[in-house]
Design a protein around this motif. Sequence first.
Motif, PDB file in Angstrom:
ATOM      1  N   VAL A   1       0.821  -1.210   0.000  1.00 32.21           N
ATOM      2  CA  VAL A   1       0.000   0.000   0.000  1.00 32.21           C
ATOM      3  C   VAL A   1       0.856   1.262   0.000  1.00 32.21           C
ATOM      4  N   PHE A   2       2.122   1.146   0.352  1.00 29.92           N
ATOM      5  CA  PHE A   2       2.997   2.317   0.382  1.00 29.92           C
ATOM      6  C   PHE A   2       3.668   2.589  -0.962  1.00 29.92           C
ATOM      7  N   ASN A   3       4.046   1.577  -1.658  1.00 25.18           N
ATOM      8  CA  ASN A   3       4.739   1.786  -2.920  1.00 25.18           C
ATOM      9  C   ASN A   3       4.394   0.679  -3.910  1.00 25.18           C
ATOM     10  N   ARG A   4       3.973   1.116  -5.082  1.00 25.02           N
ATOM     11  CA  ARG A   4       3.639   0.209  -6.173  1.00 25.02           C
ATOM     12  C   ARG A   4       4.684   0.339  -7.273  1.00 25.02           C
ATOM     13  N   PRO A   5       4.779  -0.665  -8.136  1.00 26.44           N
ATOM     14  CA  PRO A   5       5.802  -0.610  -9.194  1.00 26.44           C
ATOM     15  C   PRO A   5       5.707   0.630 -10.081  1.00 26.44           C
ATOM     16  N   HIS A   6       4.498   1.204 -10.218  1.00 25.63           N
ATOM     17  CA  HIS A   6       4.360   2.371 -11.089  1.00 25.63           C
ATOM     18  C   HIS A   6       4.686   3.680 -10.386  1.00 25.63           C
ATOM     19  N   SER A   7       4.877   3.656  -9.078  1.00 24.56           N
ATOM     20  CA  SER A   7       5.033   4.909  -8.319  1.00 24.56           C
ATOM     21  C   SER A   7       6.299   5.664  -8.712  1.00 24.56           C
ATOM     22  N   PRO A   8       6.179   6.954  -9.059  1.00 21.82           N
ATOM     23  CA  PRO A   8       7.364   7.757  -9.383  1.00 21.82           C
ATOM     24  C   PRO A   8       8.266   7.912  -8.164  1.00 21.82           C
ATOM     25  N   ILE A   9       9.567   7.855  -8.387  1.00 19.93           N
ATOM     26  CA  ILE A   9      10.547   7.963  -7.305  1.00 19.93           C
ATOM     27  C   ILE A   9      11.525   9.088  -7.606  1.00 19.93           C
TER      28      ILE A   9
ATOM     29  N   VAL B   1      15.728   5.262   3.549  1.00 21.33           N
ATOM     30  CA  VAL B   1      14.612   6.025   4.101  1.00 21.33           C
ATOM     31  C   VAL B   1      13.715   6.469   2.950  1.00 21.33           C
ATOM     32  N   ARG B   2      12.454   6.148   3.059  1.00 25.37           N
ATOM     33  CA  ARG B   2      11.507   6.437   1.984  1.00 25.37           C
ATOM     34  C   ARG B   2      10.370   7.310   2.502  1.00 25.37           C
ATOM     35  N   ILE B   3      10.250   8.492   1.895  1.00 27.55           N
ATOM     36  CA  ILE B   3       9.086   9.345   2.149  1.00 27.55           C
ATOM     37  C   ILE B   3       8.020   8.978   1.124  1.00 27.55           C
ATOM     38  N   VAL B   4       6.854   8.613   1.579  1.00 26.81           N
ATOM     39  CA  VAL B   4       5.733   8.364   0.681  1.00 26.81           C
ATOM     40  C   VAL B   4       4.762   9.528   0.834  1.00 26.81           C
ATOM     41  N   GLU B   5       4.513  10.213  -0.278  1.00 27.09           N
ATOM     42  CA  GLU B   5       3.605  11.359  -0.249  1.00 27.09           C
ATOM     43  C   GLU B   5       2.375  11.069  -1.095  1.00 27.09           C
ATOM     44  N   PHE B   6       1.216  11.149  -0.477  1.00 26.01           N
ATOM     45  CA  PHE B   6      -0.044  11.076  -1.197  1.00 26.01           C
ATOM     46  C   PHE B   6      -0.378  12.503  -1.626  1.00 26.01           C
ATOM     47  N   LEU B   7      -0.304  12.732  -2.937  1.00 25.24           N
ATOM     48  CA  LEU B   7      -0.302  14.088  -3.491  1.00 25.24           C
ATOM     49  C   LEU B   7      -1.499  14.333  -4.398  1.00 25.24           C
ATOM     50  N   ASP B   8      -2.085  15.506  -4.258  1.00 23.08           N
ATOM     51  CA  ASP B   8      -3.142  15.984  -5.152  1.00 23.08           C
ATOM     52  C   ASP B   8      -2.597  17.238  -5.837  1.00 23.08           C
ATOM     53  N   PRO B   9      -2.415  17.218  -7.170  1.00 17.80           N
ATOM     54  CA  PRO B   9      -1.821  18.373  -7.841  1.00 17.80           C
ATOM     55  C   PRO B   9      -2.677  19.631  -7.792  1.00 17.80           C
TER      56      PRO B   9
ATOM     57  N   HIS C   1      19.815  15.157   2.272  1.00 25.56           N
ATOM     58  CA  HIS C   1      20.276  13.942   2.955  1.00 25.56           C
ATOM     59  C   HIS C   1      21.216  13.106   2.090  1.00 25.56           C
ATOM     60  N   ARG C   2      21.586  13.625   0.935  1.00 27.06           N
ATOM     61  CA  ARG C   2      22.690  13.101   0.109  1.00 27.06           C
ATOM     62  C   ARG C   2      22.681  11.584  -0.072  1.00 27.06           C
ATOM     63  N   GLY C   3      21.633  11.111  -0.711  1.00 27.84           N
ATOM     64  CA  GLY C   3      21.600   9.707  -1.109  1.00 27.84           C
ATOM     65  C   GLY C   3      20.977   8.765  -0.110  1.00 27.84           C
ATOM     66  N   ARG C   4      20.520   9.275   1.022  1.00 26.39           N
ATOM     67  CA  ARG C   4      19.972   8.385   2.049  1.00 26.39           C
ATOM     68  C   ARG C   4      18.444   8.395   2.105  1.00 26.39           C
ATOM     69  N   VAL C   5      17.835   9.307   1.338  1.00 28.84           N
ATOM     70  CA  VAL C   5      16.379   9.466   1.380  1.00 28.84           C
ATOM     71  C   VAL C   5      15.828   9.492  -0.041  1.00 28.84           C
ATOM     72  N   GLN C   6      14.668   8.888  -0.236  1.00 29.30           N
ATOM     73  CA  GLN C   6      13.977   8.969  -1.511  1.00 29.30           C
ATOM     74  C   GLN C   6      12.526   9.381  -1.275  1.00 29.30           C
ATOM     75  N   LEU C   7      11.911   9.910  -2.323  1.00 24.08           N
ATOM     76  CA  LEU C   7      10.507  10.314  -2.288  1.00 24.08           C
ATOM     77  C   LEU C   7       9.718   9.460  -3.253  1.00 24.08           C
ATOM     78  N   VAL C   8       8.606   8.910  -2.781  1.00 26.48           N
ATOM     79  CA  VAL C   8       7.681   8.151  -3.626  1.00 26.48           C
ATOM     80  C   VAL C   8       6.364   8.912  -3.669  1.00 26.48           C
ATOM     81  N   VAL C   9       5.868   9.185  -4.867  1.00 28.01           N
ATOM     82  CA  VAL C   9       4.626   9.941  -5.027  1.00 28.01           C
ATOM     83  C   VAL C   9       3.471   9.005  -5.352  1.00 28.01           C
ATOM     84  N   ARG C  10       2.371   9.200  -4.656  1.00 30.49           N
ATOM     85  CA  ARG C  10       1.137   8.460  -4.916  1.00 30.49           C
ATOM     86  C   ARG C  10       0.049   9.441  -5.339  1.00 30.49           C
ATOM     87  N   TYR C  11      -0.818   9.012  -6.238  1.00 27.31           N
ATOM     88  CA  TYR C  11      -1.850   9.884  -6.793  1.00 27.31           C
ATOM     89  C   TYR C  11      -3.100   9.874  -5.914  1.00 27.31           C
TER      90      TYR C  11
END
Length: 223
Positions: free
Chosen positions: A43-51, A59-67, A86-96
């Motif tokens: 439920v946090f990250n799907r194969p299609h999720s932009p990173i 460390v993964r930030i998952v953001e549920f975003l409404d444009p 954070h220089r390579g230690r954190v990523q952002l995953v966007v959910r629609y």
Amino acid sequence: MKRQRVMVGSAVVLLLAFVVAVFGYSWLEEQRLVELAAKPDSVFNRPHSPIYGPADAKVRIVEFLDPACETCRAFYPLVKDIVDSHRGRVQLVVRYTPFHAGADTAVAVMEAARVQGLFWPVTQRLLRDQSTWGADHNPRPDLIWDVVDGTGLNLRKAREDAASASVRGRVEQDLADAKALGVTRTPGFFVNGRPLKRFGADELKELVSDEVDRAYGKAGVAP
């Protein structure tokens, strides 16, 4: 008098038991979410999720975003800056999560742009020009295609993809995941599965820093 003391004592014991049960459940639920967040497809990250950020970040930030959400627009540069700092230690995953009127068209265009490798420039343009197409009092999703023109997007192909069943399915999957996680407003943030309990920029930075320390140690090296 003795009976009153017994009743009061019983009430205190019941109250303490209730508090322990609530906190125990909360801890178990958070651990369940942390375990889910570590999975490659959940439920946090799907194969299609932009990173945004390195794929191997711990460390993964998952953001549920409404444009069409004004707060999402305000937080967009902040979240990217958190990843960069954070220089390579954190990523952002966007959910629609198209909760606002007209946002369903926008997220379909964003997903069509992802297929062409242009998710980030298209998303940035949509957020920058949000007031043109996504104003609360007068949303104009018909203007979205004019807004994203000039980003390098193949508009003909993007129109086809945006209207496709596969793109609709991915957006519906994100909405279902948001519902499963209790996300009712945007932006909704989770960091390695842990929800942002008090919303705010400083609170998000602190949660990310805590997870970086947990994953890499305070010296920045994985334990």
